[in-house]
Scaffold this motif. Sequence first.
Motif, PDB file in Angstrom:
ATOM      1  N   ALA A 115       0.836  -1.204   0.000  1.00  0.00           N
ATOM      2  CA  ALA A 115       0.000   0.000   0.000  1.00  0.00           C
ATOM      3  C   ALA A 115       0.874   1.258   0.000  1.00  0.00           C
ATOM      4  O   ALA A 115       0.567   2.242  -0.693  1.00  0.00           O
ATOM      5  N   SER A 116       1.951   1.246   0.766  1.00  0.00           N
ATOM      6  CA  SER A 116       2.831   2.427   0.789  1.00  0.00           C
ATOM      7  C   SER A 116       3.582   2.561  -0.536  1.00  0.00           C
ATOM      8  O   SER A 116       3.860   3.680  -0.986  1.00  0.00           O
ATOM      9  N   TRP A 117       3.913   1.439  -1.176  1.00  0.00           N
ATOM     10  CA  TRP A 117       4.532   1.506  -2.499  1.00  0.00           C
ATOM     11  C   TRP A 117       3.589   2.140  -3.512  1.00  0.00           C
ATOM     12  O   TRP A 117       3.999   2.982  -4.311  1.00  0.00           O
ATOM     13  N   ARG A 118       2.324   1.703  -3.486  1.00  0.00           N
ATOM     14  CA  ARG A 118       1.362   2.264  -4.436  1.00  0.00           C
ATOM     15  C   ARG A 118       1.195   3.761  -4.210  1.00  0.00           C
ATOM     16  O   ARG A 118       1.124   4.546  -5.159  1.00  0.00           O
ATOM     17  N   ALA A 119       1.137   4.173  -2.951  1.00  0.00           N
ATOM     18  CA  ALA A 119       1.001   5.592  -2.646  1.00  0.00           C
ATOM     19  C   ALA A 119       2.216   6.371  -3.136  1.00  0.00           C
ATOM     20  O   ALA A 119       2.084   7.474  -3.686  1.00  0.00           O
ATOM     21  N   ALA A 120       3.407   5.801  -2.948  1.00  0.00           N
ATOM     22  CA  ALA A 120       4.614   6.469  -3.429  1.00  0.00           C
ATOM     23  C   ALA A 120       4.625   6.547  -4.948  1.00  0.00           C
ATOM     24  O   ALA A 120       5.019   7.577  -5.524  1.00  0.00           O
ATOM     25  N   PHE A 121       4.214   5.479  -5.595  1.00  0.00           N
ATOM     26  CA  PHE A 121       4.103   5.475  -7.057  1.00  0.00           C
ATOM     27  C   PHE A 121       3.186   6.604  -7.507  1.00  0.00           C
ATOM     28  O   PHE A 121       3.515   7.379  -8.421  1.00  0.00           O
ATOM     29  N   ALA A 122       2.002   6.714  -6.881  1.00  0.00           N
ATOM     30  CA  ALA A 122       1.035   7.733  -7.270  1.00  0.00           C
ATOM     31  C   ALA A 122       1.582   9.137  -7.032  1.00  0.00           C
ATOM     32  O   ALA A 122       1.371  10.050  -7.851  1.00  0.00           O
ATOM     33  N   THR A 123       2.310   9.330  -5.938  1.00  0.00           N
ATOM     34  CA  THR A 123       2.841  10.650  -5.622  1.00  0.00           C
ATOM     35  C   THR A 123       3.948  11.043  -6.594  1.00  0.00           C
ATOM     36  O   THR A 123       3.973  12.167  -7.107  1.00  0.00           O
ATOM     37  N   TRP A 124       4.875  10.123  -6.862  1.00  0.00           N
ATOM     38  CA  TRP A 124       5.961  10.441  -7.798  1.00  0.00           C
ATOM     39  C   TRP A 124       5.424  10.613  -9.219  1.00  0.00           C
ATOM     40  O   TRP A 124       5.876  11.497  -9.958  1.00  0.00           O
ATOM     41  N   GLN A 125       4.435   9.803  -9.590  1.00  0.00           N
ATOM     42  CA  GLN A 125       3.787   9.977 -10.886  1.00  0.00           C
ATOM     43  C   GLN A 125       3.155  11.366 -10.974  1.00  0.00           C
ATOM     44  O   GLN A 125       3.281  12.061 -11.989  1.00  0.00           O
ATOM     45  N   ALA A 126       2.476  11.777  -9.916  1.00  0.00           N
ATOM     46  CA  ALA A 126       1.833  13.089  -9.911  1.00  0.00           C
ATOM     47  C   ALA A 126       2.862  14.208 -10.023  1.00  0.00           C
ATOM     48  O   ALA A 126       2.671  15.183 -10.760  1.00  0.00           O
ATOM     49  N   TRP A 127       3.955  14.091  -9.268  1.00  0.00           N
ATOM     50  CA  TRP A 127       5.015  15.096  -9.323  1.00  0.00           C
ATOM     51  C   TRP A 127       5.547  15.234 -10.749  1.00  0.00           C
ATOM     52  O   TRP A 127       5.679  16.355 -11.276  1.00  0.00           O
ATOM     53  N   GLU A 128       5.830  14.094 -11.385  1.00  0.00           N
ATOM     54  CA  GLU A 128       6.373  14.154 -12.740  1.00  0.00           C
ATOM     55  C   GLU A 128       5.334  14.664 -13.730  1.00  0.00           C
ATOM     56  O   GLU A 128       5.668  15.383 -14.684  1.00  0.00           O
TER      57      GLU A 128
END
Length: 493
Positions: free
Chosen positions: A350-363
């Motif tokens: 779950a924390s990996w998915r959240a990090a993926f979503a956050t870094w995707q959003a940043w980029e």
Amino acid sequence: MTDLLEAFWAYERALMADDLEAMDALFAPGPATLRGDADGLVVGHDAIAAFRRSRGGAPPRTVLEVHVTPVDDDHALVVAITAPAGGGRGQQTQLWRRTDGVWQVVVAHVAVPAPALDPRVWRVVGDPLVPTTVDDGPLAGETVAVKDLYAVAGHRVGAGNPTWLAEARVEIAHAPVVQALLDAGASLRGIARTDELAYSLAGTNAHHGTPPNPAAPARIPGGSSSGSATAVALGHAGIGLGTDTGGSVRVPAAYQGLWGLRTTHGAISRDGLVPLAPSFDAVGWLTHTPELLARVGDVLLPDAEPRPVPAVVVVPELVALARPDVAAAVTRHAETMGATPESWDLTDLASWRAAFATWQAWEAWRAHGDWLDGRLDVLGPDVRGRFETASRVGEAEAEEARALCAVAGEVVRERVGDRVVVLPSASSVAPALGSDLGVVREATQLLTCLAGLGGLPALSVPLTTDDRLPTGACLLAAPGRDRDLLSLVSDGA
């Protein structure tokens, strides 16, 4: 049958007024009621009612003729000729049944003039739009639907948004991947719709409509490579060229019963491609057969030495993240592949998915924030909400997410190793049109983020559930083993 005609005209008035309650009452209850059109057959009263709620009303028309043919005292066939407001002639055929003195529709089929171009699927199309550059080649005779993110010489890139299209320049050269397909003997059928800036997994473009899902009518097609997938599913093109950042090839492949490949991150040039999140963006494509999927790979993928057939494992904890009908289909497929069950600790997923979503959003905001700043209202509600969230991601939060993504990627690559891992391509079958997609999106991203985090190739194999709805099994392999995945499925076809 005066009372039947009264019921027919009551239905027609309700249809033109988009009176959902009246229409529901005039259609027979139960799971056997049918309603069909060019997009497919919807089965069951409740499914038909949901379809009506999602479409926003029927196009205006005038009834020109009504013909009634009695079948028996309580059944009759009604055929009506209609004139759509947009021109042409349509036909509506209904089987009515009388129960306790009340007439209701039990079967309906609607035929309307076919559009010269379905704007839900295509932005521009030709016969072909761009011819091949050679007389023969490994893809001779094949046609391609190009996702509206790739540069096609002589055309603008629309990226799923009318404002973006209006401001885009005309491309002077094809994206390298498009050129490679042309040089292999394929021609371009057209430029297919995408979700806005590829920031969605649904396929429900707010500006151009939702492409149909011929494999599961009245359900979403899956995005963001929705137009390319639907074009293949409809038989309009043999190859759907797409992209996959967080599942945008694998999800529409699963929802529409297609083969789909997300390639190893960076294996194929992304020049001439509108980005979403460069750390995760990957080239991908969809086809009806594993053989054609592999032939496209032979053209686009870098050369690689053949390797031994990898061991296949299935992770029950990942399979259990899908709904039971999908999990059962994936488990059966894993068994046919001889997959060995292997337990994974998913505490950090779950924390990996959240990090993926956050870094995707940043980029995503780094890629498009300058263009969107001050005019987010040019986007549809769902995608606008994601970019609004992206605009608020701070540098420290982004760096923390990037670091966790890097750690997660290492763990994923280590766990996959030199094997093939079987898991669901999506957490559910395609949701019904008009349903709340937020929960489904998050559940699916728990599965799809693994390939993005690890930079892995991921191949979606079409399956069906016990209810005969399309779904998919995803095969993950180590970076660079794209051709091994293709060989595994094409040799076993």
